[in-house]
Write a protein that holds these residues in place. Structure first.
Motif, PDB file in Angstrom:
ATOM      1  N   VAL A  50       0.838  -1.209   0.000  1.00  0.00           N
ATOM      2  CA  VAL A  50       0.000   0.000   0.000  1.00  0.00           C
ATOM      3  C   VAL A  50       0.870   1.256   0.000  1.00  0.00           C
ATOM      4  N   ILE A  51       1.855   1.315   0.885  1.00  0.00           N
ATOM      5  CA  ILE A  51       2.723   2.490   0.978  1.00  0.00           C
ATOM      6  C   ILE A  51       3.466   2.727  -0.339  1.00  0.00           C
ATOM      7  N   LEU A  52       4.049   1.689  -0.879  1.00  0.00           N
ATOM      8  CA  LEU A  52       4.820   1.842  -2.109  1.00  0.00           C
ATOM      9  C   LEU A  52       3.911   2.058  -3.317  1.00  0.00           C
ATOM     10  N   GLY A  53       2.722   1.474  -3.308  1.00  0.00           N
ATOM     11  CA  GLY A  53       1.757   1.725  -4.377  1.00  0.00           C
ATOM     12  C   GLY A  53       1.295   3.170  -4.383  1.00  0.00           C
ATOM     13  N   ILE A  54       1.031   3.719  -3.196  1.00  0.00           N
ATOM     14  CA  ILE A  54       0.667   5.137  -3.105  1.00  0.00           C
ATOM     15  C   ILE A  54       1.808   6.005  -3.596  1.00  0.00           C
ATOM     16  N   LEU A  65       6.413  17.927  -4.980  1.00  0.00           N
ATOM     17  CA  LEU A  65       7.754  17.582  -4.520  1.00  0.00           C
ATOM     18  C   LEU A  65       7.760  17.057  -3.085  1.00  0.00           C
ATOM     19  N   PHE A  66       6.987  17.672  -2.194  1.00  0.00           N
ATOM     20  CA  PHE A  66       6.955  17.215  -0.806  1.00  0.00           C
ATOM     21  C   PHE A  66       6.474  15.773  -0.715  1.00  0.00           C
ATOM     22  N   LEU A  67       5.406  15.438  -1.432  1.00  0.00           N
ATOM     23  CA  LEU A  67       4.893  14.073  -1.410  1.00  0.00           C
ATOM     24  C   LEU A  67       5.852  13.101  -2.084  1.00  0.00           C
ATOM     25  N   GLN A  68       6.527  13.568  -3.124  1.00  0.00           N
ATOM     26  CA  GLN A  68       7.505  12.711  -3.795  1.00  0.00           C
ATOM     27  C   GLN A  68       8.685  12.398  -2.882  1.00  0.00           C
ATOM     28  N   ILE A  69       9.124  13.382  -2.118  1.00  0.00           N
ATOM     29  CA  ILE A  69      10.235  13.155  -1.189  1.00  0.00           C
ATOM     30  C   ILE A  69       9.814  12.193  -0.084  1.00  0.00           C
ATOM     31  N   ALA A  70       8.587  12.343   0.425  1.00  0.00           N
ATOM     32  CA  ALA A  70       8.091  11.411   1.445  1.00  0.00           C
ATOM     33  C   ALA A  70       8.043   9.993   0.879  1.00  0.00           C
ATOM     34  N   GLY A  71       7.615   9.836  -0.367  1.00  0.00           N
ATOM     35  CA  GLY A  71       7.595   8.525  -1.003  1.00  0.00           C
ATOM     36  C   GLY A  71       8.991   7.974  -1.226  1.00  0.00           C
ATOM     37  N   VAL A  73      11.554   8.568   0.675  1.00  0.00           N
ATOM     38  CA  VAL A  73      12.018   8.108   1.986  1.00  0.00           C
ATOM     39  C   VAL A  73      11.455   6.720   2.282  1.00  0.00           C
ATOM     40  N   ALA A  74      10.177   6.509   2.002  1.00  0.00           N
ATOM     41  CA  ALA A  74       9.568   5.195   2.227  1.00  0.00           C
ATOM     42  C   ALA A  74      10.237   4.131   1.355  1.00  0.00           C
ATOM     43  N   SER A  75      10.523   4.470   0.100  1.00  0.00           N
ATOM     44  CA  SER A  75      11.180   3.518  -0.800  1.00  0.00           C
ATOM     45  C   SER A  75      12.583   3.178  -0.313  1.00  0.00           C
ATOM     46  N   ILE A  76      13.303   4.187   0.145  1.00  0.00           N
ATOM     47  CA  ILE A  76      14.666   3.952   0.630  1.00  0.00           C
ATOM     48  C   ILE A  76      14.641   3.105   1.901  1.00  0.00           C
TER      49      ILE A  76
END
Length: 113
Positions: A50-54, A65-71, A73-76
């Protein structure tokens, strides 16, 4: 004018890197076994899917950009913490390609016999 083109090109490249990282993490999360997440004492497979799909959807549909950076961080976090733990409990880690525990870098060790 030149700087505007550079800024647009740079944001495209950064967005593409974010997207590729998220897609790679999503594929790795999807291919791991669900019981490996429990064995590695990590969040569930559904949680990471779910997290990575979002993250992938945000990178494709709402490139903020803010949401992309949060994503990112989750991917890393998935790639450097969860994936190695999953590989370790699944028997895919350690860099070994089969063989016995007495194998050295140049073949089996026979104790000087």
């Amino acid at each position: 004018m030149l700087r505007e083109g550079f800024d647009v090109g740079l944001m495209f490249v950064v967005g593409l890197v974010f997207l590729v990282t998220a897609v790679a993490a999503l594929i790795m999360a999807a291919t791991a076994r669900a019981d490996a997440y429990r064995a590695a004492d990590k969040q569930s497979k559904n949680f990471w899917l779910v997290i990575l799909g979002i993250t992938v959807v945000v990178n494709l549909v709402v490139p903020v950009l803010f949401l992309q950076i949060a994503g990112l961080v989750a991917s890393i976090v998935f790639l450097v913490d969860v994936r190695p733990a999953l590989r370790q409990v699944s028997g895919g880690g350690g860099g070994r390609r089969g063989g016995s525990s007495s194998d050295g870098p140049y073949g089996p060790y026979n104790g000087g016999r």
